[in-house]
Design an enzyme around this catalytic site. Sequence first.
Site, PDB file in Angstrom:
ATOM      1  N   LYS A  90     -10.522 -34.978  28.348  1.00 42.81           N
ATOM      2  CA  LYS A  90     -10.390 -33.875  27.333  1.00 42.81           C
ATOM      3  C   LYS A  90     -11.037 -32.728  27.621  1.00 42.81           C
ATOM      4  CE  LYS A  90      -7.989 -33.828  23.096  1.00 42.81           C
ATOM      5  NZ  LYS A  90      -6.667 -34.843  22.938  1.00 42.81           N
ATOM      6  N   GLY A 123      -2.452 -31.838   6.355  1.00 44.46           N
ATOM      7  CA  GLY A 123      -2.237 -31.213   7.551  1.00 44.46           C
ATOM      8  C   GLY A 123      -0.921 -31.296   7.877  1.00 44.46           C
ATOM      9  N   VAL A 124      -0.028 -30.147   7.974  1.00 46.50           N
ATOM     10  CA  VAL A 124       1.163 -30.088   8.012  1.00 46.50           C
ATOM     11  C   VAL A 124       1.490 -28.935   9.117  1.00 46.50           C
ATOM     12  CG1 VAL A 124       2.114 -31.154   6.010  1.00 46.50           C
ATOM     13  CG2 VAL A 124       1.685 -28.658   5.834  1.00 46.50           C
ATOM     14  N   GLY A 125       0.559 -28.803  10.195  1.00 45.53           N
ATOM     15  CA  GLY A 125       0.726 -28.116  11.334  1.00 45.53           C
ATOM     16  C   GLY A 125       1.958 -28.537  12.222  1.00 45.53           C
ATOM     17  N   LYS A 126       1.584 -28.669  13.625  1.00 46.82           N
ATOM     18  CA  LYS A 126       2.860 -29.193  14.351  1.00 46.82           C
ATOM     19  C   LYS A 126       3.222 -30.437  14.375  1.00 46.82           C
ATOM     20  CE  LYS A 126       0.234 -27.963  18.114  1.00 46.82           C
ATOM     21  NZ  LYS A 126      -0.059 -27.932  19.558  1.00 46.82           N
ATOM     22  N   VAL A 127       2.402 -31.597  13.961  1.00 44.16           N
ATOM     23  CA  VAL A 127       2.680 -32.773  14.033  1.00 44.16           C
ATOM     24  C   VAL A 127       3.095 -33.132  12.658  1.00 44.16           C
ATOM     25  CG1 VAL A 127       1.894 -35.294  14.380  1.00 44.16           C
ATOM     26  CG2 VAL A 127       1.125 -33.465  15.859  1.00 44.16           C
ATOM     27  N   GLY A 128       2.093 -32.589  11.654  1.00 46.31           N
ATOM     28  CA  GLY A 128       2.440 -33.029  10.264  1.00 46.31           C
ATOM     29  C   GLY A 128       3.764 -32.742   9.917  1.00 46.31           C
ATOM     30  N   HIS A 129       4.293 -31.519  10.145  1.00 46.38           N
ATOM     31  CA  HIS A 129       5.548 -30.758   9.906  1.00 46.38           C
ATOM     32  C   HIS A 129       6.655 -31.872  10.318  1.00 46.38           C
ATOM     33  CE1 HIS A 129       8.272 -27.524   8.590  1.00 46.38           C
ATOM     34  NE2 HIS A 129       8.954 -28.084   9.843  1.00 46.38           N
TER      35      HIS A 129
END
Length: 380
Positions: free
Chosen positions: A95, A195-201
Amino acid sequence: MTDVHTTHPAPGVLGRVFGTDRDGEGHEQVVLCHDRSSGLKAIIAVHSTALGPALGGTRFFPYATEEEALQDALNLSRGMSYKNALAGLDLGGGKAVIIGDPNKDKNEAMLRAYGRFVQSLRGRYVTACDVGTYVQDMDVVARETEFVTGRSPEHGGAGDSSILTAFGVFQGMRASARARWGQPTLRGRRVGVAGVGKVGHYLVGHLLEDGATVVVTDVSEAAVNRVRAAHPEVEVVADTAALLNASLDVYAPCALGGALTDESVAALGAAGTSIVCGAANNQLAHPGVEKDLADRGILYAPDYLVNSGGVIQVADEIEGFNFDRAKNKATRIFDTTLEIFTRAAADGVPPAVAADRLAEKRMREISALRSVLLPGARRG
């Protein structure tokens, strides 16, 4: 122009590098990178190459200190070793983190300087997107290194890896529902997504299509408004504390790590939550939280197991990306999750422990193949 320099991390963090911490493993290589002209400050952590080159994303985040950034790189890279092992990939774990505010500090020169440091490792580490970095950023990084995935389709890449990350989390959640309620569906269940960013959305879309009732929260008003616009039926609460107490069947942490603390687990237990299954990395705030979840009757789907759809997607890019092939691989997260629950029950341990054991077994067995000397090769 560029150089690799040494900082002075806290003793406990340094112990994580050399293996004097609790797991005794340590990391194979940690590179601290600084390019003065662009302002780049980055850390590349290679945890293990037992299964192959270390693959993991690049996180761009405004860390308060270099020590905090190093700790995150070490934690995340270790998680990638386990994630890639459980996903059945011939890839190790690594990472990278870039210190800075991606909305203010990111620029072409910085990304290209970072790409040169990745190239300097000559394939020991392969990078991709993570929090704060996007497909377009990987296209820029790729102008300086061949060891990059998650590029745009226009450049032969897999595109947005959050698509299969969310799909994989959904498969893990279906498996969790099967283990807890006997049916692999969230229909009629109340699911909270933090959390509804890239993945959560994307995850919200899968859940609604499956018939779940969805409650969300996010520190970003823009992210919440995006979900509201696409799915007006979704309920929104003010913050994570409100979500934890929202009488959920399933809690899905999909933001940054450390979401499962003593306090949050107690709140979930008091509210009667049955399952925790989300996309965030390193959800367990400290050792012992996994046992607390089990003692409270909460079924925990290990994060690095269920959120591996994204790395499956970008790994497929290495051999020439095929979305259907990658999606088929991500679908197997359902079966692996059920296997982990079965092993955990048989061994009398929390699922997180069973997942660790299975990942470690694969790394140990494949690494042992190096004892078979191939013609023309040299030992060591």
